[in-house]
Scaffold this motif. Structure first.
Motif, short mmCIF file in Angstrom:
data_model
loop_
_atom_site.label_atom_id
_atom_site.label_comp_id
_atom_site.label_asym_id
_atom_site.label_seq_id
_atom_site.Cartn_x
_atom_site.Cartn_y
_atom_site.Cartn_z
N MET A 158 0.82 -1.20 0.00
CA MET A 158 0.00 0.00 0.00
C MET A 158 0.86 1.26 0.00
SD MET A 158 -3.08 -0.82 -0.23
CE MET A 158 -3.95 0.69 0.18
N ILE A 159 1.90 1.25 0.84
CA ILE A 159 2.71 2.46 0.96
C ILE A 159 3.46 2.75 -0.34
CG2 ILE A 159 4.72 3.45 2.16
CD1 ILE A 159 3.75 1.89 4.67
N VAL A 160 4.02 1.68 -0.94
CA VAL A 160 4.88 1.90 -2.09
C VAL A 160 4.08 2.04 -3.38
CG1 VAL A 160 6.76 0.91 -3.46
CG2 VAL A 160 6.79 0.71 -0.97
N LEU A 161 3.04 1.23 -3.54
CA LEU A 161 2.36 1.20 -4.83
C LEU A 161 1.05 1.95 -4.86
CD1 LEU A 161 2.86 -2.53 -5.91
CD2 LEU A 161 4.28 -0.57 -6.44
N GLN A 162 0.61 2.51 -3.75
CA GLN A 162 -0.77 2.97 -3.75
C GLN A 162 -1.01 4.11 -4.73
OE1 GLN A 162 -2.33 4.63 -0.24
NE2 GLN A 162 -0.43 5.61 0.40
N VAL A 163 0.00 4.94 -4.95
CA VAL A 163 -0.18 6.05 -5.88
C VAL A 163 -0.55 5.51 -7.26
CG1 VAL A 163 0.87 8.17 -6.73
CG2 VAL A 163 1.61 7.20 -4.55
N VAL B 91 10.64 -2.61 -0.90
CA VAL B 91 11.46 -1.65 -0.16
C VAL B 91 12.57 -1.12 -1.06
CG1 VAL B 91 13.11 -1.44 1.75
CG2 VAL B 91 10.93 -2.58 2.11
N TYR B 92 13.10 -2.01 -1.87
CA TYR B 92 14.15 -1.63 -2.81
C TYR B 92 13.65 -0.58 -3.79
CZ TYR B 92 17.62 -2.21 -6.53
OH TYR B 92 18.57 -1.98 -7.48
N MET B 93 12.36 -0.72 -4.19
CA MET B 93 11.79 0.21 -5.16
C MET B 93 11.34 1.53 -4.52
SD MET B 93 9.40 -2.61 -6.99
CE MET B 93 8.26 -1.39 -7.62
N ALA B 94 11.21 1.55 -3.19
CA ALA B 94 10.58 2.69 -2.53
C ALA B 94 11.47 3.93 -2.56
CB ALA B 94 10.25 2.32 -1.09
N ASP B 95 10.83 5.12 -2.52
CA ASP B 95 11.61 6.35 -2.39
C ASP B 95 11.81 6.69 -0.91
OD1 ASP B 95 9.36 7.70 -1.41
OD2 ASP B 95 8.73 8.30 -3.41
N ASP B 96 12.50 7.78 -0.63
CA ASP B 96 12.88 8.06 0.76
C ASP B 96 11.68 8.26 1.68
OD1 ASP B 96 15.44 7.75 0.11
OD2 ASP B 96 16.03 9.88 0.25
N ALA B 97 10.69 8.99 1.20
CA ALA B 97 9.52 9.25 2.04
C ALA B 97 8.80 7.94 2.36
CB ALA B 97 8.57 10.21 1.33
N GLN B 98 8.69 7.08 1.33
CA GLN B 98 8.02 5.79 1.54
C GLN B 98 8.81 4.92 2.52
OE1 GLN B 98 7.87 4.63 -2.54
NE2 GLN B 98 5.84 5.51 -2.86
N LEU B 99 10.15 4.96 2.38
CA LEU B 99 10.98 4.17 3.29
C LEU B 99 10.72 4.57 4.73
CD1 LEU B 99 14.48 3.89 1.58
CD2 LEU B 99 12.81 2.08 2.04
N ARG B 100 10.59 5.89 4.95
CA ARG B 100 10.35 6.38 6.29
C ARG B 100 8.99 5.90 6.81
NH1 ARG B 100 12.67 9.57 9.81
NH2 ARG B 100 11.33 10.85 11.12
N ALA B 101 8.01 5.94 5.91
CA ALA B 101 6.67 5.48 6.29
C ALA B 101 6.71 3.99 6.63
CB ALA B 101 5.68 5.74 5.16
N ILE B 102 7.46 3.23 5.82
CA ILE B 102 7.54 1.78 6.06
C ILE B 102 8.19 1.50 7.41
CG2 ILE B 102 8.68 -0.36 5.33
CD1 ILE B 102 8.38 0.67 2.44
N SER B 103 9.31 2.20 7.68
CA SER B 103 9.98 1.85 8.94
C SER B 103 9.15 2.27 10.14
CB SER B 103 11.41 2.38 9.01
OG SER B 103 11.48 3.65 8.46
N PHE B 104 8.42 3.39 10.03
CA PHE B 104 7.56 3.76 11.16
C PHE B 104 6.44 2.75 11.35
CE2 PHE B 104 9.59 7.89 11.37
CZ PHE B 104 9.59 8.06 12.75
N TRP B 105 5.84 2.32 10.25
CA TRP B 105 4.77 1.33 10.37
C TRP B 105 5.30 0.06 11.03
CZ3 TRP B 105 3.40 -3.59 8.93
CH2 TRP B 105 2.06 -3.91 9.12
N SER B 106 6.53 -0.34 10.62
CA SER B 106 7.09 -1.59 11.14
C SER B 106 7.39 -1.52 12.62
CB SER B 106 8.39 -1.95 10.41
OG SER B 106 8.18 -1.92 9.03
#
Lengths: 367, 278
Positions: A131-136, A200-215
């Protein structure tokens, strides 16, 4: 006839010093319940705006129609709209994670098992990252439809999807093989992790931050609406799981021995998996990944009160609720006005406790 | 009574048990004997409903075994397994109480507590009720599990009237129950089993020690490669020739005037027996 052997080695009848096991359990669960109540009332008052305990009690009593005096309107709003939903959600999530942990440990007959073994966490995590990486690109329609909750819904779908996959892949001839389930769970977990890694490899910086906070998990998303939607799904496993505790006790002797004691083992396995998936799936959906509670809390209870699941399940739920409420209190006050992810707190506190138990047991067995 | 008619069991094209007819009456202690892999455990698992026979039928108290609910079956037959896998620190008391699970729903009744207390004293465990089962020796654990199956079957009514017969026949299935027990408790266990048969229980037990069979069993079924070699009273069924056929070992059977049962001892060393010990 042989000589009567009981005459050779008399077994003297001891004085009956039987403390009924139920009494010990009532003390523990009663104590934990009171502890939880105190924890809730105190932590509801602590925050950017401090509300004294007396005012907390007055506001709460007003809600059930008992006016004890004037209450501050601002305090009332903060307490009812912001603090209370969050604390109630923390209580439910903590209780579900711990009780589900204890149930899964019974199912796998292993005190080190974790709901993550059957793919709940990795599935939820994968779908959250999707959702975080591909939702757009892919999920704008879906996001618009379900508003802010798209991430939660996706995580829940991921948790249920992977668990069902593990469950059905480990069925042979109409029976679920627990050892196969463990192996299938490992494989599915690895697959989910790999897919997640790709995203995660495909994600940009903002998405990476969102992912790590969610995790790292957080109860910051708690609102009345979230509580209304998620509450029943968290409450149902909490009420139903303790009913399985007797069967889970028998199950720890092995499937065939449980069957000899009249336990319908097929139904037990299905119930544990269903309730765990429901509860933990919803917990992960509303609060992200909160590690270690499900493993450590049942351990602590067993250390205190033994292995009887009739006690371990409810007591784990209560202790888990206390611990998560306290962890959330630290998370939202330590670096106020910012918030720490709650997973950091549970990890920081949980790992040393776990190590302590391990080392203590080791010194006992080698003493 | 357990009445198994023409039951056989095959898995993956291999026949583990040839068609057998076995009848165990209430009040009887029936031993199953034979070499490793002879089909003893398979037969016991069929009788306990752990396995479903490939052919034939099994009746328990005149009702088809497959038609019992798990809980009803648990009230009239208990199984002492050979292997115990316990990873959680249950206390002796909690584990024996598990035997009462078929009898109560949420909290044990006073009757359940009384039965557990009685059984704990019978099995010499009353001193260690609070100890974790994990901390006990293998033999002590075996006694705890025996106490559990006794607690499962015994009724409060029987405690109150120890001399009267039980109402419905109940069956105890024991898979090598003497494993790990010292000499005293081997005999104590079998005497307890005998005592139960006098009250009207049926006991079916796998035993390796032919002398224990001679001493305690009413009937013995000697199995060899899934087939019945001999069935009857121990003195009739266990002869030098049937034992030789079943185990590949020559034995002597000695009648001792002071005992009312014969003694079995190995007679000569067989060539392959020597090869094993050399």
């Amino acid at each position: 006839m042989p000589a009567n052997v009981t005459a050779e080695r008399p077994v003297q009848a001891p004085p009956r010093v039987q403390t009924p096991p139920a009494a010990k359990g009532r003390w523990l669960t009663g104590g934990l319940a009171i502890g939880l109540l105190i924890t809730m009332i105190c932590s509801v008052g602590i925050g950017a705006l401090a509300i004294p305990v007396a005012d907390v009690v007055a506001i709460l009593l007003k809600q059930i129609g008992l006016e004890t005096g004037p209450v501050d309107a601002q305090q009332e709003t903060i307490l009812l709209v912001i603090r209370l939903p969050r604390i109630l959600l923390g209580v439910l999530v903590g209780a579900v994670l711990s009780m589900a942990g204890a149930s899964i440990q019974g199912l796998f007959r292993n005190p080190l098992a974790d709901p993550g073994l059957i793919g709940i966490s990795s599935g939820a995590s994968l779908m959250a990252v999707v959702m975080i990486v591909l939702q757009v690109k892919l999920f704008t329609g879906l996001s618009a439809l379900s508003g802010l909750y798209a991430l939660s819904l996706a995580a829940f779908a991921g948790a249920v999807g992977t668990t069902l996959l593990v469950y059905f892949l480990s069925r042979q001839g109409g029976r679920t093989i627990v050892s196969t389930m463990l192996l299938v769970g490992i494989a599915v977990n690895v697959l989910c992790e790999a897919c997640r890694g790709l995203l995660v490899y495909m994600a940009d910086d903002a998405q990476l931050r969102a992912i790590s906070f969610w995790s790292l998990g957080s109860l910051g998303g708690a609102t009345r609406e979230v509580l209304q939607v998620a509450g029943p799904f968290l409450l149902a496993p909490l009420l139903l799981m303790p009913r399985l505790s007797r069967s889970l006790n028998a199950f720890t002797l092995g499937e065939s021995q449980a069957g000899h004691l009249g336990v319908n083992v097929g139904r037990l396995k299905g119930s544990v998996i269903l309730l765990t998936t429901l509860g933990v799936g919803v917990a992960v959906a509303v609060s992200g990944m909160i590690g270690f509670v499900g493993l450590v809390v049942p351990h602590l209870i067993r250390q205190m009160a033994g292995a009887d699941n009739r006690l371990v399940l409810p007591a784990s739920g209560l202790l888990g609720a206390i611990i998560l409420t306290l962890a959330d209190l630290v998370a939202r006050t330590l670096v106020a006005p910012a918030e720490l992810p709650i997973g950091i707190i549970t990890g920081l506190a949980g790992a040393p406790v776990f190590l302590y138990i391990l080392l203590k047991n080791r010194s006992q067995t080698h003493a | 009574m357990i009445h198994a008619q023409h039951i056989s069991y095959s898995v993956g094209g291999r026949t583990l048990l040839q068609p057998q007819t076995v009848r165990v009456r209430a009040g009887e202690l029936v031993a199953l004997a034979g070499a490793n892999g002879a089909g003893k455990s398979t037969l016991l698992k069929l009788l306990s409903r752990d396995l479903t026979p490939s052919s034939g039928t099994i009746q328990l108290n005149r009702q088809d075994l497959s038609r019992y609910s798990a809980r009803d079956l648990a009230k009239c037959r208990a199984v002492l397994s050979q292997h115990h896998t316990l990873t959680f620190p249950f206390s002796v008391y909690e584990l024996v109480m598990m035997g009462r699970y078929p009898h109560f729903d949420h909290q044990p009744t006073g009757q359940d507590l009384a039965v557990v207390d009685h059984v704990l004293e019978q099995t010499g465990l009353a001193q260690m009720t609070h100890r974790s089962v994990l901390s006990l020796s293998g033999g002590e654990q075996q006694r705890v599990f025996l106490a559990k199956v006794m607690a499962q079957l015994i009724d409060y009514h029987e405690l109150m009237h120890p001399d009267s017969d039980i109402l419905t026949p109940k069956f105890l299935l024991l898979d090598e129950p003497t494993t790990g027990l010292d000499l005293y408790y081997q005999h104590a266990l079998l005497q307890q089993a005998r005592q139960l048969t006098r009250q009207g229980y049926g006991v079916i037990t796998i035993l390796h020690d032919l002398n224990l069979i001679m001493q305690y069993a009413d009937q013995v079924l000697l199995l060899h490669q899934g087939q019945s070699l001999a069935f009857g009273t121990p003195a009739a069924a266990l002869t030098p020739s049937s034992i030789r056929q079943a185990f590949g070992l020559d034995v002597q059977i000695i009648d001792q005037p002071t005992l009312d049962y014969p003694i079995v001892i190995p007679a000569t060393r067989q060539p392959h027996y020597q090869a094993l010990t050399a």
